[in-house]
Design a protein around this motif. Structure first.
Motif, PDB file in Angstrom:
ATOM      1  N   PRO A  68       0.861  -1.233  -0.055  1.00 20.47           N
ATOM      2  CA  PRO A  68      -0.165   0.147  -0.012  1.00 20.47           C
ATOM      3  C   PRO A  68       0.807   1.259  -0.193  1.00 20.47           C
ATOM      4  O   PRO A  68       1.914   1.284   0.597  1.00 20.47           O
ATOM      5  N   ASP A  69       0.246   2.296  -0.774  1.00 18.53           N
ATOM      6  CA  ASP A  69       0.899   3.575  -0.991  1.00 18.53           C
ATOM      7  C   ASP A  69      -0.293   4.693  -0.947  1.00 18.53           C
ATOM      8  O   ASP A  69      -1.371   4.109  -1.408  1.00 18.53           O
ATOM      9  N   VAL A  70       0.262   5.875  -0.554  1.00 24.21           N
ATOM     10  CA  VAL A  70      -0.739   7.056  -0.700  1.00 24.21           C
ATOM     11  C   VAL A  70      -0.932   7.404  -2.183  1.00 24.21           C
ATOM     12  O   VAL A  70       0.161   7.501  -3.010  1.00 24.21           O
ATOM     13  N   ASP A  84      -3.429  -0.393  -3.007  1.00 24.01           N
ATOM     14  CA  ASP A  84      -2.537  -1.455  -3.161  1.00 24.01           C
ATOM     15  C   ASP A  84      -1.844  -1.151  -4.432  1.00 24.01           C
ATOM     16  O   ASP A  84      -2.097  -0.784  -5.546  1.00 24.01           O
ATOM     17  N   CYS A  85      -0.440  -0.924  -4.422  1.00 28.70           N
ATOM     18  CA  CYS A  85       0.441  -0.303  -5.748  1.00 28.70           C
ATOM     19  C   CYS A  85       1.536  -1.661  -5.840  1.00 28.70           C
ATOM     20  O   CYS A  85       2.554  -1.427  -6.641  1.00 28.70           O
ATOM     21  N   GLN A 131     -11.601   4.248 -10.041  1.00 32.60           N
ATOM     22  CA  GLN A 131     -10.464   4.286  -9.342  1.00 32.60           C
ATOM     23  C   GLN A 131      -9.248   3.299 -10.057  1.00 32.60           C
ATOM     24  O   GLN A 131      -8.368   3.925  -9.859  1.00 32.60           O
ATOM     25  N   TYR A 132      -9.770   2.203 -10.562  1.00 29.34           N
ATOM     26  CA  TYR A 132      -8.776   1.467 -11.069  1.00 29.34           C
ATOM     27  C   TYR A 132      -8.120   2.286 -12.226  1.00 29.34           C
ATOM     28  O   TYR A 132      -6.868   2.006 -12.378  1.00 29.34           O
ATOM     29  N   ARG A 133      -8.754   2.817 -13.066  1.00 21.27           N
ATOM     30  CA  ARG A 133      -8.304   3.560 -14.252  1.00 21.27           C
ATOM     31  C   ARG A 133      -7.505   4.632 -13.663  1.00 21.27           C
ATOM     32  O   ARG A 133      -6.463   4.969 -14.345  1.00 21.27           O
ATOM     33  N   ALA A 134      -7.907   5.423 -12.716  1.00 20.12           N
ATOM     34  CA  ALA A 134      -6.818   6.554 -12.102  1.00 20.12           C
ATOM     35  C   ALA A 134      -5.636   5.976 -11.594  1.00 20.12           C
ATOM     36  O   ALA A 134      -4.558   6.545 -12.016  1.00 20.12           O
ATOM     37  N   LEU A 135      -5.798   4.998 -10.994  1.00 17.70           N
ATOM     38  CA  LEU A 135      -4.871   4.167 -10.416  1.00 17.70           C
ATOM     39  C   LEU A 135      -3.661   3.909 -11.422  1.00 17.70           C
ATOM     40  O   LEU A 135      -2.413   4.199 -11.560  1.00 17.70           O
ATOM     41  N   GLN A 136      -4.246   3.367 -12.734  1.00 17.18           N
ATOM     42  CA  GLN A 136      -3.269   3.178 -14.024  1.00 17.18           C
ATOM     43  C   GLN A 136      -2.731   4.290 -14.572  1.00 17.18           C
ATOM     44  O   GLN A 136      -1.632   4.269 -15.399  1.00 17.18           O
ATOM     45  N   GLN A 137      -3.228   5.274 -14.327  1.00 19.74           N
ATOM     46  CA  GLN A 137      -2.641   6.847 -14.739  1.00 19.74           C
ATOM     47  C   GLN A 137      -1.328   7.266 -13.890  1.00 19.74           C
ATOM     48  O   GLN A 137      -0.353   7.768 -14.389  1.00 19.74           O
ATOM     49  N   LEU A 138      -1.069   6.600 -12.561  1.00 18.88           N
ATOM     50  CA  LEU A 138       0.049   6.715 -11.981  1.00 18.88           C
ATOM     51  C   LEU A 138       1.366   6.089 -12.253  1.00 18.88           C
ATOM     52  O   LEU A 138       2.327   6.466 -12.524  1.00 18.88           O
ATOM     53  N   GLU A 139       1.017   4.642 -12.596  1.00 20.01           N
ATOM     54  CA  GLU A 139       1.864   3.749 -13.320  1.00 20.01           C
ATOM     55  C   GLU A 139       1.125   2.600 -13.637  1.00 20.01           C
ATOM     56  O   GLU A 139      -0.108   2.426 -13.379  1.00 20.01           O
ATOM     57  N   ASN A 140       1.820   1.738 -14.610  1.00 21.49           N
ATOM     58  CA  ASN A 140       1.157   0.715 -15.141  1.00 21.49           C
ATOM     59  C   ASN A 140       1.067  -0.586 -14.258  1.00 21.49           C
ATOM     60  O   ASN A 140       2.111  -1.251 -13.717  1.00 21.49           O
ATOM     61  N   PHE A 141      -0.165  -1.217 -13.682  1.00 25.96           N
ATOM     62  CA  PHE A 141      -0.229  -2.300 -12.899  1.00 25.96           C
ATOM     63  C   PHE A 141      -1.008  -3.469 -13.516  1.00 25.96           C
ATOM     64  O   PHE A 141      -1.605  -3.252 -14.689  1.00 25.96           O
ATOM     65  N   ARG A 185      -5.904 -13.986 -10.561  1.00 27.75           N
ATOM     66  CA  ARG A 185      -6.837 -12.788 -10.314  1.00 27.75           C
ATOM     67  C   ARG A 185      -6.802 -12.631  -8.883  1.00 27.75           C
ATOM     68  O   ARG A 185      -7.241 -13.650  -8.085  1.00 27.75           O
ATOM     69  N   GLY A 186      -6.608 -11.155  -8.401  1.00 23.77           N
ATOM     70  CA  GLY A 186      -6.974 -11.024  -7.106  1.00 23.77           C
ATOM     71  C   GLY A 186      -7.988  -9.676  -6.952  1.00 23.77           C
ATOM     72  O   GLY A 186      -8.587  -9.642  -7.690  1.00 23.77           O
ATOM     73  N   PHE A 187      -7.562  -9.030  -6.148  1.00 24.52           N
ATOM     74  CA  PHE A 187      -8.026  -7.743  -6.008  1.00 24.52           C
ATOM     75  C   PHE A 187      -7.105  -6.576  -5.321  1.00 24.52           C
ATOM     76  O   PHE A 187      -6.305  -6.895  -4.633  1.00 24.52           O
ATOM     77  N   ARG A 188      -7.693  -5.327  -5.771  1.00 26.95           N
ATOM     78  CA  ARG A 188      -6.684  -3.940  -5.130  1.00 26.95           C
ATOM     79  C   ARG A 188      -8.032  -3.425  -4.251  1.00 26.95           C
ATOM     80  O   ARG A 188      -9.045  -3.386  -4.713  1.00 26.95           O
ATOM     81  N   GLY A 189      -7.250  -3.131  -3.288  1.00 21.51           N
ATOM     82  CA  GLY A 189      -8.227  -2.478  -2.207  1.00 21.51           C
ATOM     83  C   GLY A 189      -7.777  -0.887  -2.209  1.00 21.51           C
ATOM     84  O   GLY A 189      -6.696  -0.354  -2.334  1.00 21.51           O
ATOM     85  N   MET A 190      -8.670  -0.030  -1.472  1.00 21.87           N
ATOM     86  CA  MET A 190      -8.557   1.438  -1.036  1.00 21.87           C
ATOM     87  C   MET A 190      -8.844   1.543   0.265  1.00 21.87           C
ATOM     88  O   MET A 190      -9.847   0.814   0.822  1.00 21.87           O
ATOM     89  N   LEU A 191      -7.941   2.245   1.132  1.00 19.09           N
ATOM     90  CA  LEU A 191      -8.161   2.692   2.365  1.00 19.09           C
ATOM     91  C   LEU A 191      -8.147   4.138   2.684  1.00 19.09           C
ATOM     92  O   LEU A 191      -7.016   4.721   2.330  1.00 19.09           O
ATOM     93  N   LYS A 192      -9.237   4.748   2.872  1.00 17.74           N
ATOM     94  CA  LYS A 192      -9.186   6.358   3.426  1.00 17.74           C
ATOM     95  C   LYS A 192      -8.768   6.961   4.891  1.00 17.74           C
ATOM     96  O   LYS A 192      -9.195   5.847   5.592  1.00 17.74           O
ATOM     97  N   VAL A 193      -7.697   7.402   4.987  1.00 12.72           N
ATOM     98  CA  VAL A 193      -7.212   7.692   6.493  1.00 12.72           C
ATOM     99  C   VAL A 193      -7.325   9.263   6.612  1.00 12.72           C
ATOM    100  O   VAL A 193      -6.771  10.031   6.056  1.00 12.72           O
TER     101      VAL A 193
END
Length: 193
Positions: A68-70, A84-85, A131-141, A185-193
């Motif tokens: 996990p990363d911000v 999850d990164c 959210q998944y598409r936005a994550l992929q804008q940061l780098e490719n997963f 296949r798994g899953f990626r999660g998000m946590l807001k703090v």
């Protein structure tokens, strides 16, 4: 001092592991500034200090290989978004069907868990398509694996579940029956703090 099983039951991270986790998260944050330009670790740390219960969820994300990363800050909610990164779908969360209902309905060769059930136990949310598409804008997963995403209720009612991956320079969204599961296949999660 509590033992490991008591800590899990209470959803607390033992002090020694908490310090290790915070050090790891800080290092990852500093090594990947492209994911959160203009954000400061000291402010993230202050939020974590104010909400120590969130550390347990981050610990679970790390324990299941999510790295996990911000990835941003939500001004409206005044919260930092951890995601999850890991380069590929978290290894400790693969071979799961979509949700508890699909796990229950599967008669043979049941997987050990479901993506939605596991996420709920960890205190995190599955990413939705945006959210998944936005994550992929940061780098490719997910160049070799795929990840279940939050599926709209009208699709889920019909027995379908959505998942995504990154191939040929593009994010693809696909569908499967919710009872299906695959080693990749798994899953990626998000946590807001």
């Amino acid at each position: 001092m509590t033992n490991q099983s008591e800590s899990i039951a209470k959803k607390e991270v033992p002090v020694e592991q908490c310090e290790e986790l915070l050090s790891l998260l800080k290092t990852r944050f500093e090594d990947n500034m492209h994911r959160h330009p203009e954000l400061e670790w000291a402010k993230v740390q202050a939020k974590l200090d104010a909400k120590p219960e969130k550390l347990w969820s981050l610990h679970e994300m790390e324990r299941t290989n999510g790295e996990p990363d911000v990835i941003g800050y939500d001004n409206e909610a005044d919260s930092y978004m951890f995601c999850d990164c890991s380069a590929e779908s978290p290894a400790g969360r693969r071979s799961v069907c979509y949700d508890p209902e699909s796990l229950e309905s599967r008669k043979k060769n049941k997987p050990a868990h479901s993506a939605c059930g596991m996420a709920a136990e960890m205190g995190i949310e599955l990413l939705d398509e945006a959210q998944y598409r936005a994550l992929q804008q940061l780098e490719n997963f997910d160049k070799k694996t795929s990840s279940w995403i939050k599926t709209p209720s009208d699709i889920r009612k019909l027995g379908g579940g959505l998942f995504c991956d990154f191939r040929f320079g593009t994010v693809f969204v696909y569908h499967n029956g919710v009872e299906s599961y695959y080693a990749g296949r798994g899953f990626r999660g998000m946590l807001k703090v």
